[in-house]
Design an enzyme around this catalytic site. Structure first.
Site, PDB file in Angstrom:
ATOM      1  N   ASP A   4       0.849  -1.199   0.000  1.00  0.00           N
ATOM      2  CA  ASP A   4       0.000   0.000   0.000  1.00  0.00           C
ATOM      3  C   ASP A   4       0.890   1.256   0.000  1.00  0.00           C
ATOM      4  OD1 ASP A   4      -2.150   1.769   0.365  1.00  0.00           O
ATOM      5  OD2 ASP A   4      -2.139   1.515   2.537  1.00  0.00           O
ATOM      6  N   ASP A  99      -4.115   2.349  -5.003  1.00  0.00           N
ATOM      7  CA  ASP A  99      -2.792   2.368  -4.363  1.00  0.00           C
ATOM      8  C   ASP A  99      -2.485   1.138  -3.528  1.00  0.00           C
ATOM      9  OD1 ASP A  99      -4.314   2.995  -2.030  1.00  0.00           O
ATOM     10  OD2 ASP A  99      -2.639   4.160  -1.240  1.00  0.00           O
ATOM     11  N   GLU A 100      -3.277   0.084  -3.640  1.00  0.00           N
ATOM     12  CA  GLU A 100      -2.946  -1.108  -2.854  1.00  0.00           C
ATOM     13  C   GLU A 100      -3.307  -2.380  -3.596  1.00  0.00           C
ATOM     14  OE1 GLU A 100      -5.457  -1.787   0.656  1.00  0.00           O
ATOM     15  OE2 GLU A 100      -6.595  -0.028   0.045  1.00  0.00           O
TER      16      GLU A 100
HETATM   17  P1  TTP Z   1      -5.527   5.410   1.579  1.00  0.00           P
HETATM   18  O1  TTP Z   1      -4.605   4.271   1.259  1.00  0.00           O
HETATM   19  O2  TTP Z   1      -6.659   5.141   2.498  1.00  0.00           O
HETATM   20  O3  TTP Z   1      -4.711   6.621   2.228  1.00  0.00           O
HETATM   21  P2  TTP Z   1      -3.291   7.225   1.900  1.00  0.00           P
HETATM   22  O4  TTP Z   1      -2.559   6.427   0.858  1.00  0.00           O
HETATM   23  O5  TTP Z   1      -3.443   8.680   1.589  1.00  0.00           O
HETATM   24  O6  TTP Z   1      -2.552   7.101   3.312  1.00  0.00           O
HETATM   25  P3  TTP Z   1      -2.010   5.804   4.086  1.00  0.00           P
HETATM   26  O7  TTP Z   1      -0.533   6.047   4.245  1.00  0.00           O
HETATM   27  O8  TTP Z   1      -2.721   5.811   5.393  1.00  0.00           O
HETATM   28  O9  TTP Z   1      -2.315   4.599   3.254  1.00  0.00           O
HETATM   29  O10 TTP Z   1      -6.118   5.989   0.233  1.00  0.00           O
HETATM   30  C1  TTP Z   1      -5.373   6.086  -0.962  1.00  0.00           C
HETATM   31  C2  TTP Z   1      -5.758   7.339  -1.725  1.00  0.00           C
HETATM   32  O11 TTP Z   1      -7.156   7.344  -1.995  1.00  0.00           O
HETATM   33  C3  TTP Z   1      -5.472   8.620  -0.957  1.00  0.00           C
HETATM   34  O12 TTP Z   1      -4.144   9.081  -1.140  1.00  0.00           O
HETATM   35  C4  TTP Z   1      -6.496   9.552  -1.527  1.00  0.00           C
HETATM   36  C5  TTP Z   1      -7.667   8.674  -1.889  1.00  0.00           C
HETATM   37  N1  TTP Z   1      -8.708   8.767  -0.818  1.00  0.00           N
HETATM   38  C6  TTP Z   1      -9.741   9.656  -0.967  1.00  0.00           C
HETATM   39  O13 TTP Z   1      -9.841  10.340  -2.001  1.00  0.00           O
HETATM   40  N2  TTP Z   1     -10.645   9.766   0.046  1.00  0.00           N
HETATM   41  C7  TTP Z   1     -10.584   9.059   1.213  1.00  0.00           C
HETATM   42  O14 TTP Z   1     -11.427   9.198   2.122  1.00  0.00           O
HETATM   43  C8  TTP Z   1      -9.515   8.126   1.364  1.00  0.00           C
HETATM   44  C9  TTP Z   1      -9.405   7.311   2.624  1.00  0.00           C
HETATM   45  C10 TTP Z   1      -8.598   8.026   0.323  1.00  0.00           C
HETATM   46 CA    CA Z   2      -2.368   4.090   1.012  1.00  0.00          CA
END
Ligand code: TTP
Ligand code: CA
Length: 354
Positions: A4, A99-100
């Site tokens: 991720d 992203d994962e």
């Molecule tokens: P996430 O993997 O939930 O968050 P992240 O990558 O920003 O942070 P983390 O290090 O905790 O993994 O989400 C991936 C992307 O999806 C994030 O960069 C932006 C988008 N997203 C939104 O647009 N709205 C949201 O509520 C969430 C949770 C994510």
């Molecule tokens: Ca992420």
């Protein structure tokens, strides 16, 4: 393995604009237009800023934070690149969102290359090719790997050896389990169920009361048991949702409403998996238990609820016009997938839906 990106959108902005590095950065909509935070850099999280928070709250928590508008086209390209890097090491990649992804690397394990080494190589490759960090969890199942990747962010690598699942999971807060959102976790805390161990030690009756038909699954994952395989997009034949009616009916209005609800469920699964399909299928079980399926293939791939419902309702009215029957079960499904080429709409939706 579960991999991720850390602070995905924000990290891409910090990579592309060096003046943003080491600073609190949030990607999202403007505070004056009631925008929300889509992604918060780890520097900004120290001030209590989180995804889905109102931008005005974020600014209040940290007035110096830099607000950046999202560049979906870029994120989509980075997502494509990272999935390609994943597929260079194994064809068994299951993307969960932009992203994962899960990666099944079982077949790569050899005497001279261990799972931790495979994970370290992957992290290095992503860093050197894309200039971004990922967090990786390594475990004997998808569920444990996903939790492992989430607990040492950013730039984490957490390895749970076979047999170590229970000692790893039990001290963690219940929120780490997939499917336990804010509402359920509030309910659990009221019952003094705070850790995974608290949950795992509940009698099944209590779990049924809280989780209904999902109780067995929750019991299993809280004990680190998950046998679901990593499924690549090509292997997944269809995504569907069906329901058995309380009373058999031929009422077009009632049936139509159910079709719309099921289309919503299917759309939700498609969005989560970044998939879109070209064939919409309607399944109907008549009162006499005979099953009819009708399907329609359309030129544009569908993913959102209204598009799926449109085709499914068309199939329903065709059936109702041509048969004089009562129905006891309805299902809606989408198939005919290809790798998702256009994820931009999905990101836009997710962003606007916040
Ligand atoms: P996430 O993997 O939930 O968050 P992240 O990558 O920003 O942070 P983390 O290090 O905790 O993994 O989400 C991936 C992307 O999806 C994030 O960069 C932006 C988008 N997203 C939104 O647009 N709205 C949201 O509520 C969430 C949770 C994510
Ligand atoms: Ca992420």
């Amino acid at each position: 393995m579960h991999a991720d990106f850390d602070a995905f959108y924000a990290a891409v902005e910090q990579r592309d604009f060096p003046e943003l590095r080491n600073r609190p950065v949030v990607v999202g909509g403007s505070p004056s237009r009631r925008g929300v935070v889509a992604s918060a850099s780890y520097e900004s999280r120290k001030f209590g800023i989180k995804s889905a928070m109102a931008m005005s709250t974020a600014v209040r928590k940290c007035p110096e934070t830099v607000i950046v508008s999202p560049r979906f086209v870029v994120y989509r390209e980075v997502s494509r690149q990272v999935m390609e890097l994943f597929r260079d090491i194994t064809p068994l990649v299951e993307p969960l969102s932009l992203d994962e992804a899960y990666l099944d690397v079982t077949h790569l394990i050899a005497d001279n290359i261990s799972p931790p080494q495979i994970a370290r190589n992957l992290k290095q490759k992503v860093q050197s090719k894309l200039g971004l960090t990922i967090s990786v969890g390594v475990a004997s199942s998808k569920s444990v790997a996903k939790i492992a990747s989430s607990i040492n962010k950013p730039d984490g690598l957490t390895i749970v050896r076979p047999g170590g699942e229970v000692p790893f999971l039990y001290p963690l807060p219940v929120e780490v389990l997939w499917g336990i959102g804010p509402k359920t976790s509030a309910k659990l805390h009221l019952l003094s169920i705070d850790t995974v161990e608290d949950l795992a030690s509940q009698p099944m009756e209590i779990l049924f009361g809280i989780f209904g038909s999902n109780a067995t699954h929750i019991k299993e994952i809280s004990n680190g048991i998950d046998t679901t395989p990593v499924i690549t997009q090509r292997e997944r034949k269809s995504i569907s949702s069906e329901t058995t009616l309380l009373v058999d009916t031929s009422n077009a209005g009632d049936l139509g409403e159910i079709v719309m609800r099921l289309s919503g469920h299917v759309a939700e699964s498609l969005l989560k998996k970044n998939m879109r399909g070209r064939t919409v299928k309607l399944k109907l079980k008549r009162s006499d238990f005979t099953v009819v399926t009708r399907q329609k293939t359309i030129p544009e791939k569908v993913q959102i609820s209204s598009e799926i419902a449109e085709s499914a309702l068309e199939l329903l009215s065709f059936e109702l016009e041509n048969a004089d029957e009562k129905y006891r079960l309805i299902g809606v499904g989408v198939s005919g997938f290809a790798t998702s080429e256009n994820l931009q709409d999905e990101m836009q939706l997710r962003f606007e839906g916040l």
